[in-house]
Design an enzyme around this catalytic site. Structure first.
Site, PDB file in Angstrom:
ATOM      1  CB  CYS A   2     -16.369  -9.493  33.164  1.00  0.00           C
ATOM      2  SG  CYS A   2     -15.719 -10.644  33.671  1.00  0.00           S
ATOM      3  NE  ARG A  27     -19.388  -7.448  28.073  1.00  0.00           N
ATOM      4  CZ  ARG A  27     -19.277  -6.326  28.149  1.00  0.00           C
ATOM      5  NH1 ARG A  27     -19.451  -5.051  27.045  1.00  0.00           N
ATOM      6  NH2 ARG A  27     -17.889  -5.340  28.436  1.00  0.00           N
ATOM      7  CD1 TRP A  74     -13.463 -15.335  28.511  1.00  0.00           C
ATOM      8  CD2 TRP A  74     -12.279 -13.712  28.963  1.00  0.00           C
ATOM      9  NE1 TRP A  74     -12.810 -15.311  27.865  1.00  0.00           N
ATOM     10  CE2 TRP A  74     -11.200 -15.156  28.300  1.00  0.00           C
ATOM     11  CE3 TRP A  74     -10.950 -12.533  29.665  1.00  0.00           C
ATOM     12  CZ2 TRP A  74     -10.308 -14.391  27.784  1.00  0.00           C
ATOM     13  CZ3 TRP A  74      -9.724 -12.702  29.003  1.00  0.00           C
ATOM     14  CH2 TRP A  74      -9.047 -13.230  28.021  1.00  0.00           C
ATOM     15  CG  ASN A  98     -15.240  -5.558  32.329  1.00  0.00           C
ATOM     16  OD1 ASN A  98     -14.109  -6.414  31.852  1.00  0.00           O
ATOM     17  ND2 ASN A  98     -15.966  -4.801  31.165  1.00  0.00           N
ATOM     18  N   GLY A  99     -12.314  -5.911  34.575  1.00  0.00           N
ATOM     19  CA  GLY A  99     -11.534  -5.752  34.585  1.00  0.00           C
ATOM     20  C   GLY A  99     -10.341  -5.459  35.229  1.00  0.00           C
ATOM     21  CD  GLU A 479     -10.275 -12.417   9.275  1.00  0.00           C
ATOM     22  OE1 GLU A 479      -9.696 -11.851  10.799  1.00  0.00           O
ATOM     23  OE2 GLU A 479     -12.104 -12.433   9.671  1.00  0.00           O
ATOM     24  CE  LYS A 483     -13.958 -15.147  12.000  1.00  0.00           C
ATOM     25  NZ  LYS A 483     -13.255 -13.404  12.210  1.00  0.00           N
ATOM     26  CD  GLU A 486     -12.164 -15.843  16.047  1.00  0.00           C
ATOM     27  OE1 GLU A 486     -12.446 -15.162  14.601  1.00  0.00           O
ATOM     28  OE2 GLU A 486     -12.264 -14.866  17.089  1.00  0.00           O
ATOM     29  CG  HIS A 502      10.861 -19.580   1.988  1.00  0.00           C
ATOM     30  ND1 HIS A 502      11.923 -18.557   1.371  1.00  0.00           N
ATOM     31  CD2 HIS A 502      10.216 -18.183   0.709  1.00  0.00           C
ATOM     32  CE1 HIS A 502      12.159 -18.632   0.115  1.00  0.00           C
ATOM     33  NE2 HIS A 502      11.084 -17.879  -0.529  1.00  0.00           N
ATOM     34  CE  LYS A 602     -18.661  -9.167  18.913  1.00  0.00           C
ATOM     35  NZ  LYS A 602     -17.823  -9.818  17.553  1.00  0.00           N
TER      36      LYS A 602
HETATM   37  O1  M6R Z   1     -13.323  -5.165  19.403  1.00  0.00           O
HETATM   38  P1  M6R Z   1     -11.675  -4.714  18.742  1.00  0.00           P
HETATM   39  O2  M6R Z   1     -12.885  -5.226  16.526  1.00  0.00           O
HETATM   40  O3  M6R Z   1     -11.340  -4.343  18.840  1.00  0.00           O
HETATM   41  O4  M6R Z   1     -11.400  -7.065  18.318  1.00  0.00           O
HETATM   42  C1  M6R Z   1     -10.214  -7.132  18.866  1.00  0.00           C
HETATM   43  C2  M6R Z   1     -10.046  -8.832  17.849  1.00  0.00           C
HETATM   44  O5  M6R Z   1     -10.422  -8.581  19.274  1.00  0.00           O
HETATM   45  C3  M6R Z   1     -11.260  -9.613  17.174  1.00  0.00           C
HETATM   46  O6  M6R Z   1     -11.160  -8.795  15.691  1.00  0.00           O
HETATM   47  C4  M6R Z   1     -11.382 -10.809  17.312  1.00  0.00           C
HETATM   48  O7  M6R Z   1      -9.950 -11.143  16.858  1.00  0.00           O
HETATM   49  C5  M6R Z   1     -12.605 -11.824  17.318  1.00  0.00           C
HETATM   50  N1  M6R Z   1     -12.401 -12.544  17.627  1.00  0.00           N
HETATM   51  C6  M6R Z   1     -12.107 -11.681  16.064  1.00  0.00           C
HETATM   52  O8  M6R Z   1     -13.244 -13.186  15.397  1.00  0.00           O
END
Ligand code: M6R
Length: 607
Positions: A2, A27, A74, A98-99, A479, A483, A486, A502, A602
């Protein structure tokens, strides 16, 4: 997560609130809303979905008034509907939150018993009722908020706007960040400095437990012990310009293209180019000669830690354990005789990583934060910090923060190697020279975009994609898969190439692209064997390699993405570029919301 904005202003609040909310879109959110004071009375507009829906509400039914609060939500408790969107309000107060309020059920039951009516399924609405109850008993806004906050368990940042009080805005934080923005005859609250950046650059980062009582041009801060305190004023240098897309189609694209500069900046921070030595700042008691290190993060930041695991072991000569923060914090890990701990985070606010940091501190470990957002909670709570200088990262999918993390961690590995005498001075110089070449090679790697574009078109029709890598490129494969899933919503998995036989090999068929990250290094022949296994089963190979690798692979791969030849030490930095571009261009082909992919936030400030 949020986003919060609060404005005690001189100009109409609604357009300014919307402008700030747009800055917070990065975010991640699924509804938005604003509340303003119109002739002393609270008026709200809210909408599910994107901010444009809120703008439509506002143009159908405009709001006057110069003070207000706004929120991007969010969803955690309750679906992303208009009724659950913030601000939540009574006739006396409107709040944004937020939280997560962990004890909201208990509080809600008691409030309902006392005759209060709830309109939403959220945990947040209890805050509005608690504050309102205080006001109804004759408390001032300040008393009502401080009293309400004391009853809340969990993590929160809130902003409250009061009917009949044109000159008061109150914020409070515990567990979630909140900043105060200062201006001559105005005042602001924001969930981060980016929120208030259109209006001011002078900010105060509130501390845990702080309540900030804002008036026009004056601010009073009350700490967790009820004392009135002064907090330092910082000038936010991220600036509004840093959150513009420029000529790029998406923030993600812009951020991918910024990497020569952002890695260069980060490397320059830790490297003395003249002496070809690494220079670490004063690490405040973090002992780099320790016998072991713990590296913790979530998502992409965790994968940066996984790359660093190889570096710290091979270059640093230190035993390393890496873990995902959400697992680490609950498994009650034991530590070696001497260990230091490293927390990798773009935001510096990720709830699990922060909890892991606190766990390590409680257990006597020195903590080092590799963090991108200055003055974030991890930045402030860690014993020492290694800033990554990526600048504000707006795309939800992390790109330039990842390579900046790798840059800082590569420098740390060299520093550990020197501290432990695991590498000679000469070797340090060689590694530093290699590291300094990374920004140029990253720029060269960006040149593969037209070639990757064609491959992305093909990948965009796939249902599943496998990513394979060996050694330090195994985390790069992980990674790459993260990516892709996501932002394109295509199912993707990363595997260590040696694990193929395996289990994952069962997934190979003519429809499944297999992306292999394999520079022509000491492990290339092993990866080539794995490629043969995929090829023999009709799998479509996409090989990311250098000229020598392409020559050695012959025509086994359907597609080859040529990446600049580089020292194996910095290859993870250079090979990050093609996997980012492949995900980005695939998502663009699919037409997904690249910068704000569905369901993602984010910065994940809740568990
Ligand atoms: O702000 P942070 O680096 O701690 O966030 C960690 C993950 O939430 C963040 O890397 C997330 O996996 C991203 N969406 C990756 O693209």
């Amino acid at each position: 997560m949020c986003g919060i904005i609060g404005i005690l202003g001189q100009d109409p609040a609604a357009p300014r609130l919307v402008e700030a909310l747009k800055r917070l879109e990065y975010r991640g959110y699924d509804s938005a809303g604003v509340a303003v004071l119109e002739s002393g009375a609270l008026a709200r507009r809210r909408a599910a979905g994107k901010i444009r829906n809120l703008e439509a509400e506002l143009s159908a039914s405009p709001l006057a008034g110069i003070s207000g609060i706004g929120h991007t939500r969010w969803a955690t408790h309750g679906a992303p509907t208009t009724a659950n969107a913030h601000p939540h309000a009574t006739d006396k107060v409107a709040i944004v939150h937020n939280g997560i309020i962990e004890n909201f059920r208990k509080l809600r039951e008691a409030l309902v018993k006392a005759g209060r009516k709830f309109e939403s399924e959220t945990d947040s609405e209890v805050i509005a009722h608690l504050v309102s109850a205080g006001l109804e008993q004759g408390q001032t806004p300040e008393q009502a908020v401080t009293g309400a906050v004391k009853q809340l368990e969990g993590a929160f940042a809130i902003a409250c706007l009061f009917a009949g009080h044109e000159d008061v805005l109150i914020g409070a934080r515990k567990g979630s960040p909140l900043v105060v923005g200062l201006a001559d005859d105005e005042a602001f609250l924001g969930s981060d400095a980016i929120a208030v950046s259109p209006f001011t650059t002078r900010v105060i980062y509130l501390e845990e437990g702080d309540v900030a009582v804002l008036g026009r041009g004056k601010t009073k801060i009350i700490d967790a012990g009820d004392a009135v305190v002064e907090r330092p004023v910082t000038v936010f240098s991220g600036g509004a310009a840093a959150v513009e897309k420029g000529n790029h189609r998406h923030f993600m694209q812009k951020e991918i293209y910024e990497q020569p500069e952002t890695t260069g900046r980060t490397i320059a921070r830790y490297v003395n180019a003249f002496d070809e030595r690494v220079e670490m700042p004063d690490l405040d008691g973090v002992d780099l000669t320790a016998d072991s290190a713990v590296l913790i993060g979530c998502g992409t930041a965790h994968y940066a830690g996984r790359v660093a695991e190889y570096w710290l072991e091979q270059v640093g000569g230190v035993a390393v354990e890496t873990d995902i923060a959400s697992e680490f914090r609950y498994r009650k890990p034991a530590f070696g005789k001497s260990a230091f701990s490293v927390f990798v985070s773009q935001s510096g606010e990720t709830a699990d990583t922060l909890a892991a940091l606190r766990y390590c501190k409680e257990n006597g470990l020195k903590t080092l934060a590799v963090v991108n957002v200055p003055e974030s909670t991890m930045w402030r709570e860690a014993d020492a910090r290694l800033p990554t200088l990526a600048g504000p990262e707006i795309g939800v999918a992390s790109t330039k923060a990842f390579t900046a993390q790798l840059s800082a961690l590569a420098a740390l590995s060299i520093a550990v190697g020197r501290a432990k005498n695991a590498i000679s001075e000469q070797e340090e110089r060689r590694l530093v020279r290699a590291l300094m070449e990374a920004p140029r090679l990253i720029a060269d790697a960006l040149g593969a975009e037209p070639q990757i574009e064609k491959i992305a078109q093909e990948i965009s029709t796939a249902r599943d994609v496998l990513y394979l890598g060996r050694g330090v490129h195994y985390p790069i494969a992980l990674e790459g898969a993260l990516k892709l899933k996501e932002i394109s919503y295509i199912h993707a998995e990363g595997y260590a190439a040696g694990e193929l036989k395996h289990g994952p090999i069962a997934l190979i068929d003519e429809e499944t692209p297999v992306v292999v990250v394999a520079p022509h290094d000491g492990l290339f022949e092993k990866s080539l064997s794995n490629m043969q296994e995929v090829h023999a089963r009709g799998g479509k190979l996409v090989l990311i390699t250098d000229e020598a690798g392409a020559a050695a692979a012959g025509d086994i791969a359907k597609h080859v993405i040529i990446t600049p030849t580089c020292d194996p030490f910095i290859a993870p930095l250079v090979y990050s570029v093609p996997i980012q571009l492949l995900a980005y261009l695939t998502a663009v082909h699919k037409g997904t919301d690249v910068d704000q992919p569905r369901n993602l936030a984010k910065s994940v400030t809740v568990e």
